[in-house]
Scaffold this motif. Structure first.
Motif, PDB file in Angstrom:
ATOM      1  N   PRO A 131      63.144 -11.968 -29.531  1.00  0.00           N
ATOM      2  CA  PRO A 131      62.986 -10.527 -29.786  1.00  0.00           C
ATOM      3  C   PRO A 131      63.683  -9.609 -28.786  1.00  0.00           C
ATOM      4  O   PRO A 131      64.009  -8.479 -29.109  1.00  0.00           O
ATOM      5  CB  PRO A 131      61.466 -10.327 -29.738  1.00  0.00           C
ATOM      6  N   TYR A 132      63.913 -10.076 -27.550  1.00  0.00           N
ATOM      7  CA  TYR A 132      64.425  -9.178 -26.510  1.00  0.00           C
ATOM      8  C   TYR A 132      65.939  -9.303 -26.354  1.00  0.00           C
ATOM      9  O   TYR A 132      66.457  -9.585 -25.264  1.00  0.00           O
ATOM     10  CB  TYR A 132      63.709  -9.459 -25.186  1.00  0.00           C
ATOM     11  N   VAL A 133      66.645  -9.076 -27.452  1.00  0.00           N
ATOM     12  CA  VAL A 133      68.114  -9.054 -27.447  1.00  0.00           C
ATOM     13  C   VAL A 133      68.549  -7.849 -28.261  1.00  0.00           C
ATOM     14  O   VAL A 133      68.040  -7.617 -29.367  1.00  0.00           O
ATOM     15  CB  VAL A 133      68.709 -10.345 -28.059  1.00  0.00           C
ATOM     16  N   SER A 134      69.476  -7.074 -27.734  1.00  0.00           N
ATOM     17  CA  SER A 134      69.916  -5.871 -28.435  1.00  0.00           C
ATOM     18  C   SER A 134      70.655  -6.233 -29.728  1.00  0.00           C
ATOM     19  O   SER A 134      71.250  -7.313 -29.837  1.00  0.00           O
ATOM     20  CB  SER A 134      70.835  -5.034 -27.544  1.00  0.00           C
ATOM     21  N   GLU A 135      70.623  -5.301 -30.678  1.00  0.00           N
ATOM     22  CA  GLU A 135      71.297  -5.534 -31.962  1.00  0.00           C
ATOM     23  C   GLU A 135      72.803  -5.664 -31.764  1.00  0.00           C
ATOM     24  O   GLU A 135      73.470  -6.436 -32.460  1.00  0.00           O
ATOM     25  CB  GLU A 135      70.984  -4.376 -32.935  1.00  0.00           C
ATOM     26  N   GLU A 136      73.342  -4.939 -30.816  1.00  0.00           N
ATOM     27  CA  GLU A 136      74.783  -5.017 -30.542  1.00  0.00           C
ATOM     28  C   GLU A 136      75.183  -6.430 -30.110  1.00  0.00           C
ATOM     29  O   GLU A 136      76.181  -6.981 -30.578  1.00  0.00           O
ATOM     30  CB  GLU A 136      75.167  -4.017 -29.460  1.00  0.00           C
ATOM     31  N   LYS A 137      74.383  -7.029 -29.220  1.00  0.00           N
ATOM     32  CA  LYS A 137      74.676  -8.389 -28.763  1.00  0.00           C
ATOM     33  C   LYS A 137      74.474  -9.408 -29.886  1.00  0.00           C
ATOM     34  O   LYS A 137      75.230 -10.383 -29.998  1.00  0.00           O
ATOM     35  CB  LYS A 137      73.801  -8.746 -27.557  1.00  0.00           C
ATOM     36  N   ARG A 138      73.474  -9.164 -30.709  1.00  0.00           N
ATOM     37  CA  ARG A 138      73.261 -10.069 -31.857  1.00  0.00           C
ATOM     38  C   ARG A 138      74.495 -10.087 -32.774  1.00  0.00           C
ATOM     39  O   ARG A 138      74.951 -11.146 -33.194  1.00  0.00           O
ATOM     40  CB  ARG A 138      72.033  -9.631 -32.655  1.00  0.00           C
ATOM     41  N   GLN A 139      75.019  -8.902 -33.049  1.00  0.00           N
ATOM     42  CA  GLN A 139      76.185  -8.807 -33.919  1.00  0.00           C
ATOM     43  C   GLN A 139      77.401  -9.470 -33.278  1.00  0.00           C
ATOM     44  O   GLN A 139      78.196 -10.130 -33.965  1.00  0.00           O
ATOM     45  CB  GLN A 139      76.484  -7.340 -34.240  1.00  0.00           C
ATOM     46  N   THR A 140      77.550  -9.294 -31.972  1.00  0.00           N
ATOM     47  CA  THR A 140      78.678  -9.909 -31.260  1.00  0.00           C
ATOM     48  C   THR A 140      78.601 -11.432 -31.337  1.00  0.00           C
ATOM     49  O   THR A 140      79.600 -12.111 -31.588  1.00  0.00           O
ATOM     50  CB  THR A 140      78.683  -9.462 -29.788  1.00  0.00           C
ATOM     51  N   VAL A 141      77.415 -11.985 -31.135  1.00  0.00           N
ATOM     52  CA  VAL A 141      77.226 -13.435 -31.186  1.00  0.00           C
ATOM     53  C   VAL A 141      77.457 -13.960 -32.597  1.00  0.00           C
ATOM     54  O   VAL A 141      78.132 -14.981 -32.804  1.00  0.00           O
ATOM     55  CB  VAL A 141      75.811 -13.814 -30.688  1.00  0.00           C
ATOM     56  N   ARG A 142      76.902 -13.268 -33.579  1.00  0.00           N
ATOM     57  CA  ARG A 142      77.073 -13.720 -34.970  1.00  0.00           C
ATOM     58  C   ARG A 142      78.536 -13.692 -35.386  1.00  0.00           C
ATOM     59  O   ARG A 142      79.013 -14.577 -36.098  1.00  0.00           O
ATOM     60  CB  ARG A 142      76.236 -12.835 -35.900  1.00  0.00           C
ATOM     61  N   SER A 143      79.251 -12.673 -34.935  1.00  0.00           N
ATOM     62  CA  SER A 143      80.675 -12.582 -35.231  1.00  0.00           C
ATOM     63  C   SER A 143      81.438 -13.757 -34.608  1.00  0.00           C
ATOM     64  O   SER A 143      82.304 -14.363 -35.249  1.00  0.00           O
ATOM     65  CB  SER A 143      81.239 -11.250 -34.727  1.00  0.00           C
ATOM     66  N   ALA A 144      81.107 -14.088 -33.375  1.00  0.00           N
ATOM     67  CA  ALA A 144      81.761 -15.212 -32.690  1.00  0.00           C
ATOM     68  C   ALA A 144      81.449 -16.526 -33.387  1.00  0.00           C
ATOM     69  O   ALA A 144      82.320 -17.392 -33.547  1.00  0.00           O
ATOM     70  CB  ALA A 144      81.317 -15.248 -31.226  1.00  0.00           C
ATOM     71  N   MET A 145      80.192 -16.705 -33.808  1.00  0.00           N
ATOM     72  CA  MET A 145      79.799 -17.920 -34.516  1.00  0.00           C
ATOM     73  C   MET A 145      80.581 -18.072 -35.815  1.00  0.00           C
ATOM     74  O   MET A 145      81.033 -19.165 -36.167  1.00  0.00           O
ATOM     75  CB  MET A 145      78.289 -17.894 -34.808  1.00  0.00           C
ATOM     76  N   GLU A 146      80.764 -16.951 -36.500  1.00  0.00           N
ATOM     77  CA  GLU A 146      81.486 -16.971 -37.774  1.00  0.00           C
ATOM     78  C   GLU A 146      82.954 -17.325 -37.552  1.00  0.00           C
ATOM     79  O   GLU A 146      83.533 -18.132 -38.281  1.00  0.00           O
ATOM     80  CB  GLU A 146      81.358 -15.613 -38.473  1.00  0.00           C
ATOM     81  N   GLN A 147      83.556 -16.711 -36.558  1.00  0.00           N
ATOM     82  CA  GLN A 147      84.965 -16.984 -36.268  1.00  0.00           C
ATOM     83  C   GLN A 147      85.208 -18.443 -35.907  1.00  0.00           C
ATOM     84  O   GLN A 147      86.223 -19.030 -36.285  1.00  0.00           O
ATOM     85  CB  GLN A 147      85.443 -16.088 -35.126  1.00  0.00           C
ATOM     86  N   LEU A 148      84.268 -19.023 -35.175  1.00  0.00           N
ATOM     87  CA  LEU A 148      84.428 -20.414 -34.717  1.00  0.00           C
ATOM     88  C   LEU A 148      83.896 -21.439 -35.716  1.00  0.00           C
ATOM     89  O   LEU A 148      84.124 -22.635 -35.550  1.00  0.00           O
ATOM     90  CB  LEU A 148      83.714 -20.593 -33.375  1.00  0.00           C
TER      91      LEU A 148
END
Length: 328
Positions: free
Chosen positions: A26-43
């Motif tokens: 729960p303690y992760v900003s939405e901006e960081k969540r989107q950044t991680v998800r984007s990286a996961m998708e790219q890789l």
């Protein structure tokens, strides 16, 4: 195969932060969540828990992708698949793509994350190269329609034969000016059916004028529109070969409203042999497609593939036949 460290490096974040996003901390900003998800998708990164299930479990859920359930052809196809799925205690998820490329990829992502065990395409909008990369996550097969160059199992109908026999029937009825309706999409079904029509015309020394080809023909509303387009022509066809019984129904309905006699003034040929074709007045002559057989064979093959089997035949082709009624 990408690792969590690769994701962290691409995202510019710590491994701990990436782990928290993956585990929905729960303690992760939405901006960081989107950044991680984007990286996961790219890789193309798949979390270890999901990857482990992918290796050790059999997911007995199948997604079938159709453009729209309101089309009776696809509703009958899905009904046949459901019968087989229930017999083997598999689950079937119906996914309406509405002929959208993005929706197809969305449902393929379910295969990637192991939410489903396999995908059956009853229609397709994406190129094979865009679909092919998902084969590593589970079985994919095509029934009815498939993109050019497909390297997955295919169960389909001889659409070239269907186009030829339908056109041959109209020629035998004395028609030399034959119109043609199609949906506007460029899948193999449409191309093969049109090839069959042109081949039959050529064999009889005939051809088709550009003005007699009507696209964007999907349903009864389009059929009604096409009727008026035909009537507006100075040199108009005396018969029209439609891409579906729905389109044929729309043409016939407008013809009756406007006092145009079917088939004396305009012969109309359908495709599919949906139940409505035999209930209309006049009954719709049509090319019968064994939709139940396609659905059953596709689901049986998918179950075999999910359970580790291999297709005996890459392409299975079923025949069509003509049903003659009063509209021609």
């Amino acid at each position: 195969m990408a690792t969590i460290e690769d994701v962290a490096r691409l995202a510019g974040l710590s491994r701990t932060t990436v782990s928290r996003v993956i585990n929905n901390h729960p303690y992760v900003s939405e901006e960081k969540r989107q950044t991680v998800r984007s990286a996961m998708e790219q890789l193309g990164y798949v979390p270890n828990s999901i990857a482990q299930r992918l290796r050790t479990q059999t997911n007995e859920t199948v997604a079938v992708l159709i453009p729209r359930l309101s089309n009776p052809f696809f509703s009958h196809l899905v009904d046949a698949m459901e019968d087989i799925a229930a017999l083997y205690r598999f689950q079937l998820i119906i996914c309406q793509t509405k002929s959208g490329k993005e929706r197809e990829i969305l449902y393929l992502d379910w295969l990637k994350t192991r939410q489903i065990g396999g995908v059956i395409f009853a229609s397709s909008e994406n190129d094979w190269q865009d679909i092919k990369r998902y084969q590593q996550y589970g079985p994919i097969l095509f029934c009815n329609e498939y993109p050019p160059g497909t390297e997955a199992p295919i169960i389909h109908l001889d659409q070239l034969q269907g186009g030829y026999m339908g056109t041959q029937h109209l020629i035998e009825r004395g028609h030399t000016k034959i119109g043609y309706c199609y949906s506007g999409r460029q899948n193999t079904n449409i191309r093969d059916r049109f090839k069959g029509l042109k081949l039959a015309l050529k064999d009889h020394g005939l051809s088709i004028k550009e003005d007699w080809i009507f696209k964007d023909a999907y349903d009864t509303k389009d059929g009604g529109r096409i009727y008026y387009e035909i009537m507006a022509l100075k040199d108009r066809p005396t018969a029209v070969f439609t891409g579906s019984d729905e389109v044929a129904l729309g043409i016939i309905a407008e013809a009756r409203r406007n006092g145009t006699h079917v088939p004396k003034e305009l012969a109309v040929l359908g495709f599919d042999d949906q139940p409505i074709a035999g209930l209309m007045d006049p009954g719709i002559s049509t090319v019968y497609q064994p939709v139940k057989d396609i659905g059953k064979m596709a689901m049986e093959l998918m179950i075999q593939l999910i359970r580790g089997g291999h297709p005996v035949q890459q392409i299975t082709e079923l025949p069509l036949h003509l049903i003659v009624r009063a509209s021609t």
